[in-house]
Design a protein around this motif. Sequence first.
Motif, PDB file in Angstrom:
ATOM      1  N   VAL A 116      56.118 -73.046  27.191  1.00  0.00           N
ATOM      2  CA  VAL A 116      55.753 -74.454  27.141  1.00  0.00           C
ATOM      3  C   VAL A 116      55.536 -74.876  25.693  1.00  0.00           C
ATOM      4  CG1 VAL A 116      54.086 -76.176  27.871  1.00  0.00           C
ATOM      5  CG2 VAL A 116      54.715 -74.328  29.409  1.00  0.00           C
ATOM      6  N   ARG A 117      54.885 -73.997  24.942  1.00  0.00           N
ATOM      7  CA  ARG A 117      54.651 -74.291  23.536  1.00  0.00           C
ATOM      8  C   ARG A 117      55.982 -74.534  22.827  1.00  0.00           C
ATOM      9  NH1 ARG A 117      51.631 -77.033  21.631  1.00  0.00           N
ATOM     10  NH2 ARG A 117      49.624 -76.013  21.658  1.00  0.00           N
ATOM     11  N   ALA A 118      56.979 -73.719  23.138  1.00  0.00           N
ATOM     12  CA  ALA A 118      58.288 -73.889  22.511  1.00  0.00           C
ATOM     13  C   ALA A 118      58.850 -75.270  22.847  1.00  0.00           C
ATOM     14  CB  ALA A 118      59.242 -72.803  22.990  1.00  0.00           C
ATOM     15  N   GLU A 119      58.640 -75.706  24.084  1.00  0.00           N
ATOM     16  CA  GLU A 119      59.141 -77.023  24.469  1.00  0.00           C
ATOM     17  C   GLU A 119      58.436 -78.138  23.719  1.00  0.00           C
ATOM     18  OE1 GLU A 119      59.150 -77.760  28.658  1.00  0.00           O
ATOM     19  OE2 GLU A 119      60.036 -75.800  29.072  1.00  0.00           O
ATOM     20  N   THR A 120      57.113 -78.000  23.535  1.00  0.00           N
ATOM     21  CA  THR A 120      56.417 -79.086  22.832  1.00  0.00           C
ATOM     22  C   THR A 120      56.870 -79.143  21.372  1.00  0.00           C
ATOM     23  OG1 THR A 120      54.501 -77.767  22.170  1.00  0.00           O
ATOM     24  CG2 THR A 120      54.393 -78.862  24.310  1.00  0.00           C
ATOM     25  N   TRP A 121      57.120 -77.970  20.791  1.00  0.00           N
ATOM     26  CA  TRP A 121      57.614 -78.002  19.401  1.00  0.00           C
ATOM     27  C   TRP A 121      58.951 -78.706  19.332  1.00  0.00           C
ATOM     28  CZ3 TRP A 121      54.606 -77.798  15.595  1.00  0.00           C
ATOM     29  CH2 TRP A 121      53.524 -76.908  15.540  1.00  0.00           C
ATOM     30  N   GLN A 122      59.757 -78.461  20.353  1.00  0.00           N
ATOM     31  CA  GLN A 122      61.057 -79.093  20.388  1.00  0.00           C
ATOM     32  C   GLN A 122      60.902 -80.609  20.450  1.00  0.00           C
ATOM     33  OE1 GLN A 122      63.242 -77.551  23.654  1.00  0.00           O
ATOM     34  NE2 GLN A 122      65.204 -77.871  22.654  1.00  0.00           N
ATOM     35  N   THR A 123      60.058 -81.071  21.372  1.00  0.00           N
ATOM     36  CA  THR A 123      59.830 -82.509  21.495  1.00  0.00           C
ATOM     37  C   THR A 123      59.341 -83.086  20.169  1.00  0.00           C
ATOM     38  OG1 THR A 123      59.151 -82.099  23.765  1.00  0.00           O
ATOM     39  CG2 THR A 123      58.638 -84.260  22.841  1.00  0.00           C
ATOM     40  N   LEU A 124      58.357 -82.402  19.598  1.00  0.00           N
ATOM     41  CA  LEU A 124      57.765 -82.884  18.351  1.00  0.00           C
ATOM     42  C   LEU A 124      58.829 -83.005  17.268  1.00  0.00           C
ATOM     43  CD1 LEU A 124      54.765 -83.383  17.449  1.00  0.00           C
ATOM     44  CD2 LEU A 124      54.930 -81.195  16.290  1.00  0.00           C
ATOM     45  N   THR A 125      59.635 -81.950  17.133  1.00  0.00           N
ATOM     46  CA  THR A 125      60.630 -81.945  16.059  1.00  0.00           C
ATOM     47  C   THR A 125      61.646 -83.063  16.247  1.00  0.00           C
ATOM     48  OG1 THR A 125      60.383 -79.566  16.043  1.00  0.00           O
ATOM     49  CG2 THR A 125      62.206 -80.480  14.783  1.00  0.00           C
ATOM     50  N   TYR A 126      62.181 -83.177  17.461  1.00  0.00           N
ATOM     51  CA  TYR A 126      63.207 -84.193  17.653  1.00  0.00           C
ATOM     52  C   TYR A 126      62.640 -85.600  17.492  1.00  0.00           C
ATOM     53  CZ  TYR A 126      66.371 -80.487  18.908  1.00  0.00           C
ATOM     54  OH  TYR A 126      67.152 -79.372  18.858  1.00  0.00           O
TER      55      TYR A 126
END
Lengths: 273, 186, 583
Positions: free
Chosen positions: B22-32
């Motif tokens: 889940v953490r990986a997904e939030t980083w993805q959202t944040l970055t994009y």
Amino acid sequence: MRSQRGAVSAWLLSSLLILATILTVGAFFVLKWRPEVASEHGRGVDRMITYIIFAAGFIFVVGHLVLSTFLVKFGGKGTAAYKPMTHKTEMLFTIGPVVFMVAVSELGVLAIGGPVWNQVYTHKPDDLVVDITAKQYEWISRYPGKDGKFGRKRPDLFDDQENPLGLDRKDPDAKDDIVVRGAVYLPVGKGAWFNIQSWDVLHSFNVPVLRAKQDAVPGLTTHTRIVPTAVGRYEISCAEICGPGHYRMRGFVNVKSEADFAKWLKSQVGWFE
Amino acid sequence: MLMRIEAWGREEREPVELPESVRAETWQTLTYLMIAGGIMLFTTFSASYLVRRQSADWAPARLPDLVWVNLAVVGAASVTMELARRGGASARRWLGSTIALGVLFVAGQAIAWRQLAAQGVFLTSSPHASFFYMLTAVHAAHVAAGLAVLLAALRRAGNGQLGLCAAWWHFVGAAWAWVVMLLTFF
Amino acid sequence: MAIAQAVETGKAGHQAHGRDHGHPAGFIRKYIFSTDHKVIGVQYLLMAMLMSVVGLGLSLWFRVQLAWPGKAAMTPEQYVAIVTMHGTIMIFFVVSLALSSGLGNFSIPLQVGARDMAYPFLNMLSFWIIVPASAIMILSFFVEGGAAAGGWTAYPPLSALSGFGKVPRGSPGSGMGQTLWLLAMALFIVSFTMGGLNYVATILNLRARGMSLMRMPLTVWTYFVAALLGLLSFPALTAAAIMLLLDRHLGTSFFLPSGLVVSGQQAANVGGTPLLFQHLFWFLGHPEVYVLVLPAIGIAFDVIAAFSRRPPHGYKTSVWALLIIAFLGMIVWGHHMFTSGMNPFLGKYFSIATLLITAPFAVLGVNLLASLWRARIRFTTSMLFALGLISAVGTGGIGGLFLATATADLHFHDTYFVVGHFHLMIGVVTMTGTFAGIYYWFPKMFGRHMNETLGKLHFWGTFIGAFALFVIQHFQGFGGMTRRYFEYSADYVQPALALNPAVTWFAFLAVGAQIPFFFNFFWSMFKGKKAEANPWEATTLEWTTATPVPHGNWERLPVVSGKPYGYAEGANGDAHRMQNAEA
Ligand code: HEM
Ligand SMILES: [Cu+2]
Ligand SMILES: [Cu+2]
């Protein structure tokens, strides 16, 4: 939780909403809610406004009636039973408002508003051309004089008392320019095309009775066209905040009969004459 | 009130941790999202540039040739970033090179400023120069943010989790390419 | 713990939480520098309440000046500064903080079934950036020249003519006050952007198992759309603010044109375009008003559903309407610039495009109204505010109809019609939504109810006062009464002017009605009636956890099994079904 108190709230709120609706609509009959209008396109503007008053008034009144009715009907002691709407009715209740709003609003702006808008921004060849210069907190108008040409304005020649337009003594076009501080003169029934400029900050050339409003933007010449329809003296009230003196940035548009205007123009002397 | 919200703050030392996936997904959202915001920022500046250049005083100056060298540097940094992203034994080294190239880029930009200044072109000399100085500075801030992230990532390079760092870094590189094109050809 | 984790598989189902290992943390970590979204939400609310005292106080002060000129002990210089600061504080430091940041922080993780925001530390930082921002904003009153005085829109040249270096001074407030204003706004943008990132990441990635996008409560939908809109539009203001700062302090000419002469002093600038700033400002500004108003509408949907005991009408069409509003909202900014000197063709385009937005707004309005059909309404204070919101959305929206028609806007632009319109929208709609939310979630926040009698007093005073005040301002706008005026003298404006005392009295009523609210808020925290976990019998996830909510929000994360609004269930239609009920 559904008690007598609920019913009281229902009646209170719904009567309040009805009262508000009645007062709001009634205000149009009781108040002198708009200034008189003294320009050709101004009548168009008022026509546009009237159209929207009816369209918006319809939504306002119907919306509040429905809301009030629902409050009383479903807020009292009754035990209404909720049933989901069929898909078809639901679509009807979506497409209906969309079609209504788009039709009513776009029809207004295209059929009534558009032509008036064009009127305001179309320069006709035999218009009287008036140059308006704004500065903190004053309106200055200028007429080209006999040669029909405006002299150039030079910032380096600006002098608040002696030369508020920065006109050049050596410029032949400027010599006979007629400069009037705090007032504009127009002949009735004749089109006037305005070139509007500002020395310092934004201002807005706003004459409510003529339904005219156009910002004065430094570094840019903006335009508006007015055809006055009644002789009179109409206030200019700056409509773009320009500093603490914004509220006292006033002036007057003096609309005269054609003969009076010609007489006035003749009595004026050029800036360097 | 303290009594009422007592329960909320019962535990602070052991934070509420998200599972890795889940953490990986939030980083993805944040970055994009940040890239989207960055694109909007540079779009706004570009639009302003295109509006401003309509004025009579517009006189584009020649940019120092160094900006092209810097463009090459930032391009090279994107390549090394890609190599680092592939993972493997050399990932750390490639990431290190990316950081070095990034620093070189910023240094190059600083020298470009000095060169312009030496020619007597300052922030207020012309609107074109104003845009050049402003855009390089704004862009450098984005590079700096990227460098900080890359430095943080240096520790755990190699386990193939550099995708988002790479996305930001490519965005920063592309933004510079865009800015140079804008300032040179428009 | 291990077993619990094994059971809770799925998306965010893994989220461990350390409650079992709970060590009571110190006061400071718990209530001051907390990373808990609930504490942060309340901190934002308190900050907004504090700033509202300043913002509303300023408004009463200038309302006295307007109604009884000369009685307010105020100079024209102070007047423009006070109006500017009132607008800025109310929009960015009251409404944004209370509604977007405050209630958003509190409700989003609870409604999507998450343990906290995606980035709790970032969240704490967002709040603590707002503190210096607010302080700088208020302190700017006390610098040389006073606070910023160019209107909340800060149009150059006035806002750019700083008096620093070779730049001439445009007005007293254009000096240090304007710089501090920009600084405070920059901090606000940083904070708000960080908040928006957190919202989107939380909503996209931290939803409980089973919570598909189309099972999110409408409140969450509106916060989601608002956050995206904010993230995409704030960069434009950032760019504008950078250029404005450079113009003010370093002598560039982004917005300052050639040939400026200010109070007789010639400026050295060449070629800038003041209109560019207006485009950039409204490219942010128009979406920003939706950022504010949409969550209020979302909260109203939730509150109305809970207190009318039926699902809101047209969930799907509401979501679509939201998305369309967001999209159209980004391409209509020019409707603020009809008379600005922008190309008249563009004016026509913006007029036509803006009027399209009334369609999705009408869909939202109809859906709100239809949500009362065959309802069993419970008139709590929260519900009253939500009902007031319906009226205000309608009334404010039809005001938009007048303004969006360019031809009519020739008369209305920069008059009190605009003032009335946007106060109904970003004043009344947002605040009725906020109050509906506060009365609704207060039991979840503090484990106690707010007092209903004081609540009703608050509602009636607020609604009557605000509705009357802002509708009358529409009539003053019909009368051509220009805004941001210290005093009026023109002939045409006299009929409108006569309404000024009434407006001021209603303003006193609306602001005075906040006194019972403030009292109620703090009194109920300690002395209110104790609340159970789900006092309203509402069905969304926040009501499935204990009250007071434990750190980490749930012992065991909820698993969603259905739609958010499980009202009117059962044979008699009077049962309800929680969103995580077993299927
Ligand atoms: C039906 C939808 C709406 C339409 C068609 C509409 C249209 C307009 C237009 C054309 C203006 C510019 C008026 C002028 O300056 O002359 C305006 C101003 C404004 N509107 Fe709306 N509006 C709508 C809804 C909203 C909503 C939902 C909000 C806020 C949440 C809002 C907030 C504002 C604000 C803050 C201003 C004035 C800003 C200023 O000049 O200081 N409007 N609106
Ligand atoms: Cu003014
Ligand atoms: Cu707008």
